[in-house]
Design a protein around this motif. Structure first.
Motif, PDB file in Angstrom:
ATOM      1  N   GLY A   1       0.825  -1.197   0.000  1.00 48.58           N
ATOM      2  CA  GLY A   1       0.000   0.000   0.000  1.00 48.58           C
ATOM      3  C   GLY A   1       0.858   1.245   0.000  1.00 48.58           C
ATOM      4  N   GLU A   2       0.218   2.369  -0.203  1.00 47.09           N
ATOM      5  CA  GLU A   2       0.949   3.633  -0.267  1.00 47.09           C
ATOM      6  C   GLU A   2       1.232   4.215   1.110  1.00 47.09           C
ATOM      7  OE1 GLU A   2      -1.253   6.230  -2.742  1.00 47.09           O
ATOM      8  OE2 GLU A   2      -0.952   5.056  -4.585  1.00 47.09           O
ATOM      9  N   ARG A   3       0.325   3.977   2.084  1.00 49.36           N
ATOM     10  CA  ARG A   3       0.497   4.537   3.422  1.00 49.36           C
ATOM     11  C   ARG A   3       1.159   3.508   4.329  1.00 49.36           C
ATOM     12  NH1 ARG A   3      -5.521   6.357   4.669  1.00 49.36           N
ATOM     13  NH2 ARG A   3      -5.887   4.384   3.552  1.00 49.36           N
ATOM     14  N   VAL A   4       2.412   3.725   4.665  1.00 48.47           N
ATOM     15  CA  VAL A   4       3.194   2.793   5.480  1.00 48.47           C
ATOM     16  C   VAL A   4       3.112   3.218   6.940  1.00 48.47           C
ATOM     17  CG1 VAL A   4       5.458   1.811   5.916  1.00 48.47           C
ATOM     18  CG2 VAL A   4       4.737   2.304   3.564  1.00 48.47           C
ATOM     19  N   LEU A   5       2.698   2.267   7.794  1.00 50.70           N
ATOM     20  CA  LEU A   5       2.630   2.535   9.228  1.00 50.70           C
ATOM     21  C   LEU A   5       3.994   2.397   9.882  1.00 50.70           C
ATOM     22  CD1 LEU A   5      -0.681   0.655  10.181  1.00 50.70           C
ATOM     23  CD2 LEU A   5      -0.321   3.121  10.136  1.00 50.70           C
ATOM     24  N   VAL A   6       4.644   1.275   9.613  1.00 54.97           N
ATOM     25  CA  VAL A   6       5.944   0.998  10.215  1.00 54.97           C
ATOM     26  C   VAL A   6       6.684  -0.014   9.348  1.00 54.97           C
ATOM     27  CG1 VAL A   6       5.039  -0.877  11.666  1.00 54.97           C
ATOM     28  CG2 VAL A   6       7.125   0.329  12.353  1.00 54.97           C
ATOM     29  N   GLU A   7       7.986   0.064   9.342  1.00 56.91           N
ATOM     30  CA  GLU A   7       8.813  -0.886   8.602  1.00 56.91           C
ATOM     31  C   GLU A   7       9.344  -1.935   9.564  1.00 56.91           C
ATOM     32  OE1 GLU A   7      11.861   1.131   6.497  1.00 56.91           O
ATOM     33  OE2 GLU A   7      10.486   2.328   5.269  1.00 56.91           O
ATOM     34  N   VAL A   8       9.072  -3.203   9.247  1.00 54.02           N
ATOM     35  CA  VAL A   8       9.515  -4.331  10.063  1.00 54.02           C
ATOM     36  C   VAL A   8      10.441  -5.182   9.223  1.00 54.02           C
ATOM     37  CG1 VAL A   8       8.789  -6.293  11.458  1.00 54.02           C
ATOM     38  CG2 VAL A   8       7.324  -4.272  11.308  1.00 54.02           C
ATOM     39  N   TRP A   9      11.747  -5.037   9.444  1.00 56.43           N
ATOM     40  CA  TRP A   9      12.759  -5.768   8.689  1.00 56.43           C
ATOM     41  C   TRP A   9      12.568  -5.508   7.202  1.00 56.43           C
ATOM     42  CZ3 TRP A   9      13.137 -11.645   7.591  1.00 56.43           C
ATOM     43  CH2 TRP A   9      14.428 -11.974   7.191  1.00 56.43           C
ATOM     44  N   ILE A  10      12.218  -6.531   6.412  1.00 54.15           N
ATOM     45  CA  ILE A  10      12.019  -6.344   4.979  1.00 54.15           C
ATOM     46  C   ILE A  10      10.549  -6.106   4.635  1.00 54.15           C
ATOM     47  CG2 ILE A  10      14.039  -7.720   4.375  1.00 54.15           C
ATOM     48  CD1 ILE A  10      12.166 -10.041   3.768  1.00 54.15           C
ATOM     49  N   PHE A  11       9.694  -6.005   5.663  1.00 58.50           N
ATOM     50  CA  PHE A  11       8.267  -5.854   5.432  1.00 58.50           C
ATOM     51  C   PHE A  11       7.823  -4.434   5.780  1.00 58.50           C
ATOM     52  CE2 PHE A  11       9.050 -10.244   6.818  1.00 58.50           C
ATOM     53  CZ  PHE A  11       8.650 -10.929   5.676  1.00 58.50           C
ATOM     54  N   ASP A  12       6.796  -4.006   5.093  1.00 61.73           N
ATOM     55  CA  ASP A  12       6.181  -2.712   5.353  1.00 61.73           C
ATOM     56  C   ASP A  12       4.741  -2.923   5.808  1.00 61.73           C
ATOM     57  OD1 ASP A  12       8.461  -1.367   4.564  1.00 61.73           O
ATOM     58  OD2 ASP A  12       7.805  -1.158   2.485  1.00 61.73           O
ATOM     59  N   ALA A  13       4.441  -2.491   7.017  1.00 66.44           N
ATOM     60  CA  ALA A  13       3.066  -2.573   7.526  1.00 66.44           C
ATOM     61  C   ALA A  13       2.290  -1.384   6.980  1.00 66.44           C
ATOM     62  CB  ALA A  13       3.069  -2.565   9.046  1.00 66.44           C
ATOM     63  N   THR A  14       1.253  -1.662   6.198  1.00 67.45           N
ATOM     64  CA  THR A  14       0.516  -0.608   5.510  1.00 67.45           C
ATOM     65  C   THR A  14      -0.891  -0.448   6.066  1.00 67.45           C
ATOM     66  OG1 THR A  14      -0.332  -2.115   3.809  1.00 67.45           O
ATOM     67  CG2 THR A  14       1.812  -1.085   3.407  1.00 67.45           C
ATOM     68  N   VAL A  15      -1.430   0.741   5.906  1.00 68.47           N
ATOM     69  CA  VAL A  15      -2.803   1.016   6.328  1.00 68.47           C
ATOM     70  C   VAL A  15      -3.782   0.225   5.471  1.00 68.47           C
ATOM     71  CG1 VAL A  15      -4.557   2.811   6.531  1.00 68.47           C
ATOM     72  CG2 VAL A  15      -2.184   3.302   7.155  1.00 68.47           C
ATOM     73  N   GLU A  16      -3.502   0.141   4.170  1.00 66.11           N
ATOM     74  CA  GLU A  16      -4.385  -0.604   3.277  1.00 66.11           C
ATOM     75  C   GLU A  16      -4.459  -2.071   3.668  1.00 66.11           C
ATOM     76  OE1 GLU A  16      -2.936   3.028   1.202  1.00 66.11           O
ATOM     77  OE2 GLU A  16      -2.021   1.408   2.382  1.00 66.11           O
ATOM     78  N   GLY A  17      -3.320  -2.655   4.036  1.00 68.06           N
ATOM     79  CA  GLY A  17      -3.316  -4.053   4.459  1.00 68.06           C
ATOM     80  C   GLY A  17      -4.085  -4.263   5.753  1.00 68.06           C
ATOM     81  N   MET A  18      -3.930  -3.303   6.698  1.00 68.05           N
ATOM     82  CA  MET A  18      -4.651  -3.419   7.963  1.00 68.05           C
ATOM     83  C   MET A  18      -6.156  -3.301   7.737  1.00 68.05           C
ATOM     84  SD  MET A  18      -4.104  -1.229  11.471  1.00 68.05           S
ATOM     85  CE  MET A  18      -4.580   0.311  10.666  1.00 68.05           C
ATOM     86  N   GLN A  19      -6.566  -2.404   6.855  1.00 68.56           N
ATOM     87  CA  GLN A  19      -7.990  -2.270   6.568  1.00 68.56           C
ATOM     88  C   GLN A  19      -8.552  -3.529   5.920  1.00 68.56           C
ATOM     89  OE1 GLN A  19      -7.973   1.273   4.143  1.00 68.56           O
ATOM     90  NE2 GLN A  19      -8.108   2.650   5.917  1.00 68.56           N
ATOM     91  N   ARG A  20      -7.818  -4.097   4.997  1.00 69.48           N
ATOM     92  CA  ARG A  20      -8.273  -5.329   4.352  1.00 69.48           C
ATOM     93  C   ARG A  20      -8.306  -6.477   5.346  1.00 69.48           C
ATOM     94  NH1 ARG A  20      -5.750  -8.002  -1.200  1.00 69.48           N
ATOM     95  NH2 ARG A  20      -7.131  -9.829  -1.240  1.00 69.48           N
ATOM     96  N   GLY A  21      -7.298  -6.548   6.224  1.00 64.19           N
ATOM     97  CA  GLY A  21      -7.287  -7.590   7.241  1.00 64.19           C
ATOM     98  C   GLY A  21      -8.457  -7.475   8.196  1.00 64.19           C
ATOM     99  N   TRP A  22      -8.823  -6.235   8.551  1.00 61.33           N
ATOM    100  CA  TRP A  22      -9.955  -6.045   9.452  1.00 61.33           C
ATOM    101  C   TRP A  22     -11.265  -6.458   8.790  1.00 61.33           C
ATOM    102  CZ3 TRP A  22     -11.904  -6.259  13.862  1.00 61.33           C
ATOM    103  CH2 TRP A  22     -13.113  -5.646  14.176  1.00 61.33           C
ATOM    104  N   LEU A  23     -11.400  -6.264   7.483  1.00 65.80           N
ATOM    105  CA  LEU A  23     -12.605  -6.707   6.779  1.00 65.80           C
ATOM    106  C   LEU A  23     -12.774  -8.225   6.894  1.00 65.80           C
ATOM    107  CD1 LEU A  23     -12.533  -4.524   3.529  1.00 65.80           C
ATOM    108  CD2 LEU A  23     -14.048  -4.290   5.507  1.00 65.80           C
ATOM    109  N   PHE A  24     -11.671  -8.960   6.716  1.00 66.95           N
ATOM    110  CA  PHE A  24     -11.737 -10.411   6.873  1.00 66.95           C
ATOM    111  C   PHE A  24     -11.976 -10.789   8.332  1.00 66.95           C
ATOM    112  CE2 PHE A  24      -9.327 -10.327   2.835  1.00 66.95           C
ATOM    113  CZ  PHE A  24     -10.095 -11.211   2.103  1.00 66.95           C
TER     114      PHE A  24
END
Length: 262
Positions: free
Chosen positions: A91-114
């Motif tokens: 996603g475009e909006r990054v919350l925090v970088e964890v090692w090689i991963f980027d925690a994104t707002v878009e991913g969190m929103q999609r995860g909450w939908l599931f």
């Protein structure tokens, strides 16, 4: 079936709580209605259904068991899904970088939908398991002329996890009695857990054969009318509650349709 219609010599199977003494079909209908309603109005309906389930757990005196079962199943799965989606969905909006991963707002929103779909459906189911006595469920299914094979499958499925948990506890106790370390750090626990799988699987297979022999000895495969020494009440209050629940379901569906049209 009412108390007056109960045949002589038949004992009514009751619970010592008003919520748990409801007919199993009433609780089952309530479970379906809550699960469906939770999917209709987004986050608000999910949180509302979860709150209602906790209130019913308190009223049914099953709060502790319900909370433990809910936290270890529905809540745990939901949290894992949100975390995984947050990390692995780009996603475009990054919350925090964890090692090689980027925690994104878009991913969190999609995860909450599931996650909210899982919470909305799983929470009423967990509550129903806590409120419905397996014995009363079996008697009610038999009263409604459900096939004995179907009744056995339903009850056996509900008994599967508790029975396997008891067998696992027995096996671990036996290992401790033989001096096997099972209560140290997580690595030792995993190493002790793996050898228990073989006896657990063998015990489960043997129990299936024993149950089959017991069922045959009790005439499970015989045809013809069946009688029972026990019965479960289906009172006028139960029938009224089921009608109200179905009316609420229809109202929720109508409200969702109206919102969709508007």
């Amino acid at each position: 079936m009412t108390a007056a219609a109960t045949p002589p010599g038949v004992e009514l199977v009751r619970e010592d709580n008003r919520v748990r003494s409801l007919n199993p079909m009433t609780i089952a209908v309530g479970t379906v209605v809550l699960a469906v309603v939770s999917q209709m109005f987004g986050t608000a309906s999910v949180l509302g259904v979860v709150l209602v389930c906790f209130v019913l757990a308190v009223a049914g005196r099953r709060l502790r068991g319900f909370t433990v079962a809910w936290a270890s199943t529905a809540l745990l799965v939901s949290v894992v899904i949100v975390l995984m989606q947050t990390i692995f969905i780009a996603g475009e909006r990054v919350l925090v970088e964890v090692w090689i991963f980027d925690a994104t707002v878009e991913g969190m929103q999609r995860g909450w939908l599931f996650a909210q779909r899982i919470l909305g459906v799983a929470t009423p189911i967990v509550l129903a398991v806590q409120l419905i006595s397996r014995r009363r469920l079996m008697l009610e299914l038999e009263r409604r002329r459900v096939s004995p094979k179907v009744t056995y499958v339903v009850v056996a499925a509900l008994n599967l996890i508790p029975q396997m948990r008891e067998q696992m506890t027995t096996i671990l106790d036996a290992q401790r009695a033989r001096g096997v370390e099972t209560d140290a750090n997580w690595f030792v626990r995993v190493r002790a857990f793996l050898p228990t799988l073989v006896p657990l699987i063998l015990a489960s297979v043997l129990s299936v054969e024993e149950k089959a022999l017991a069922l045959q000895a009790r005439g499970f495969t015989l045809s013809g009318p069946r009688t029972s020494l026990y019965a479960v009440l289906d009172t006028a209050a139960d029938r009224a509650i089921r009608r109200v629940l179905l009316a609420l379901l229809l109202a929720a569906v109508a409200g969702r349709v109206v919102l969709w049209v508007l």
